[in-house]
Design a protein around this motif. Structure first.
Motif, PDB file in Angstrom:
ATOM      1  N   ASN A   1       0.832   4.791  -8.358  1.00  0.00           N
ATOM      2  CA  ASN A   1       1.364   3.450  -8.578  1.00  0.00           C
ATOM      3  C   ASN A   1       0.487   2.395  -7.912  1.00  0.00           C
ATOM      4  O   ASN A   1       0.189   1.344  -8.502  1.00  0.00           O
ATOM      5  N   GLN A   2       0.064   2.675  -6.683  1.00  0.00           N
ATOM      6  CA  GLN A   2      -0.799   1.743  -5.971  1.00  0.00           C
ATOM      7  C   GLN A   2      -2.146   1.582  -6.694  1.00  0.00           C
ATOM      8  O   GLN A   2      -2.687   0.476  -6.792  1.00  0.00           O
TER       9      GLN A   2
ATOM     10  N   GLN B   1      -1.697  -0.676  -9.880  1.00  0.00           N
ATOM     11  CA  GLN B   1      -1.494  -2.094  -9.600  1.00  0.00           C
ATOM     12  C   GLN B   1      -2.760  -2.760  -9.067  1.00  0.00           C
ATOM     13  O   GLN B   1      -3.094  -3.890  -9.458  1.00  0.00           O
TER      14      GLN B   1
ATOM     15  N   GLU C   1      -5.394  -3.124 -11.910  1.00  0.00           N
ATOM     16  CA  GLU C   1      -5.053  -4.198 -12.832  1.00  0.00           C
ATOM     17  C   GLU C   1      -5.332  -5.565 -12.210  1.00  0.00           C
ATOM     18  O   GLU C   1      -5.900  -6.457 -12.863  1.00  0.00           O
ATOM     19  N   ASN C   2      -4.958  -5.754 -10.955  1.00  0.00           N
ATOM     20  CA  ASN C   2      -5.199  -7.034 -10.291  1.00  0.00           C
ATOM     21  C   ASN C   2      -6.699  -7.321 -10.190  1.00  0.00           C
ATOM     22  O   ASN C   2      -7.138  -8.456 -10.400  1.00  0.00           O
TER      23      ASN C   2
ATOM     24  N   LEU D   1       0.505  -9.682  -3.797  1.00  0.00           N
ATOM     25  CA  LEU D   1       0.693  -8.261  -4.085  1.00  0.00           C
ATOM     26  C   LEU D   1       0.666  -7.497  -2.772  1.00  0.00           C
ATOM     27  O   LEU D   1      -0.306  -7.566  -2.019  1.00  0.00           O
TER      28      LEU D   1
ATOM     29  N   LEU E   1       1.202  -3.656  -1.294  1.00  0.00           N
ATOM     30  CA  LEU E   1       1.284  -2.249  -1.672  1.00  0.00           C
ATOM     31  C   LEU E   1       1.511  -1.389  -0.442  1.00  0.00           C
ATOM     32  O   LEU E   1       0.730  -1.438   0.516  1.00  0.00           O
TER      33      LEU E   1
END
Length: 276
Positions: A62-63, A66, A69-70, A213, A215
């Motif tokens: 998941n990390q 994200q 994508e960022n 964001l 994480l």
């Protein structure tokens, strides 16, 4: 003989002159290198930037998704967040930040990473002035950040993140790692402070809130730890026993990505192999 007061005055004058000096230029070509280091006065190229492959990082899917994508958004010139990667030691926070940059560079995206030490916050505006003149995307990476109780640095970082006079340009974002979720340590005495105790706590928590964001990285479960080792072992052609891998972790700081990698180094050494 020069007395201490005169010496102190001369030191203050020297510091003032240094602050008045023009923003340092850099002889390093920031448009072609993969990674750089900010010394506080100049940008230096980092030779041999070869981060771990993104697909090698296990247990943090998941990390990974994200942050990738960022970073893609930033590389494409789109709006992107500053990022706080917080949590357990050895769980891949810094490795992930570098791996994401390496992954994007393999697809010819125009992005680079600039590493800066946590004690260089006051010099970041000079760095931003240099990077902001480029049409390239940059991630300014600060690893293992933390502040003393009475440090003024948290307010400076907040100013940078929230668009103050020292704000970073649009082609630059900060990626910061910390072992603490809120970066600044909290004291038990804050709960009993008779003068606006809620304000004291809120002021500290506000720093992490400035990162768009955030994480979290948590201690590895036994299954995650063994999955990390299995991924590395498959890649390097190494055999291992689960019981031996668990004993390795028990004899060290516990289960983490760092401990898993150290076990792989041990396995390669036993087998007379190189990991290069």
């Amino acid at each position: 003989m020069v007395d201490e007061e005169t010496i102190a005055a001369l030191q203050r004058i020297a510091a003032a002159l240094e602050r008045l000096s023009p923003i340092p230029s850099t002889s390093t070509d920031i448009h072609s290198g993969a990674a750089f280091h900010w010394t506080g006065k100049a940008i230096e190229a980092i030779d041999g930037f070869v981060p771990i492959g993104l697909d090698m990082l296990t247990g943090i899917d998941n990390q990974k998704a994200q942050l990738l994508e960022n970073s893609k958004r930033l590389a494409n010139g789109f709006a992107a967040h500053d990022v706080l990667l917080w949590g357990s030691r050895g769980m891949g926070k810094s490795a992930l930040a570098k791996a994401v940059v390496g992954e994007l560079q393999t697809t010819d995206m125009n992005i680079a990473i600039v590493e800066a030490n946590a004690d260089m916050l006051a010099n970041l505006p000079d760095l931003f002035a240099i990077l902001g003149k480029s049409d390239r995307a940059f991630i300014v990476f600060i690893d293992d950040i933390g502040f003393d109780e009475d440090s003024a640095a948290p307010r400076l970082l907040r100013s940078i993140l929230e668009g103050g006079a020292a704000a970073r340009p649009e082609n630059v974002r900060l990626y910061v790692t910390s072992n603490r979720r809120h970066i600044v340590p909290r004291q038990m005495s804050e709960q009993h402070d008779p003068i606006n105790p809620r304000d004291v706590v809120d002021d500290k928590l506000a720093l992490s809130d400035r990162f768009g964001l955030r994480l979290g990285f948590h201690a590895a479960s036994q299954d995650d730890y063994l999955a990390m080792i299995n991924r590395y072992a498959d890649f390097y052609g190494l055999a291992f026993e689960s019981e031996d891998a668990l004993l390795w972790a028990k004899q060290r700081s516990g289960r983490s990505g760092r401990v898993a990698w150290q076990y792989i180094v041990e396995l390669a050494g036993r087998a007379g192999k190189s990991l290069a």
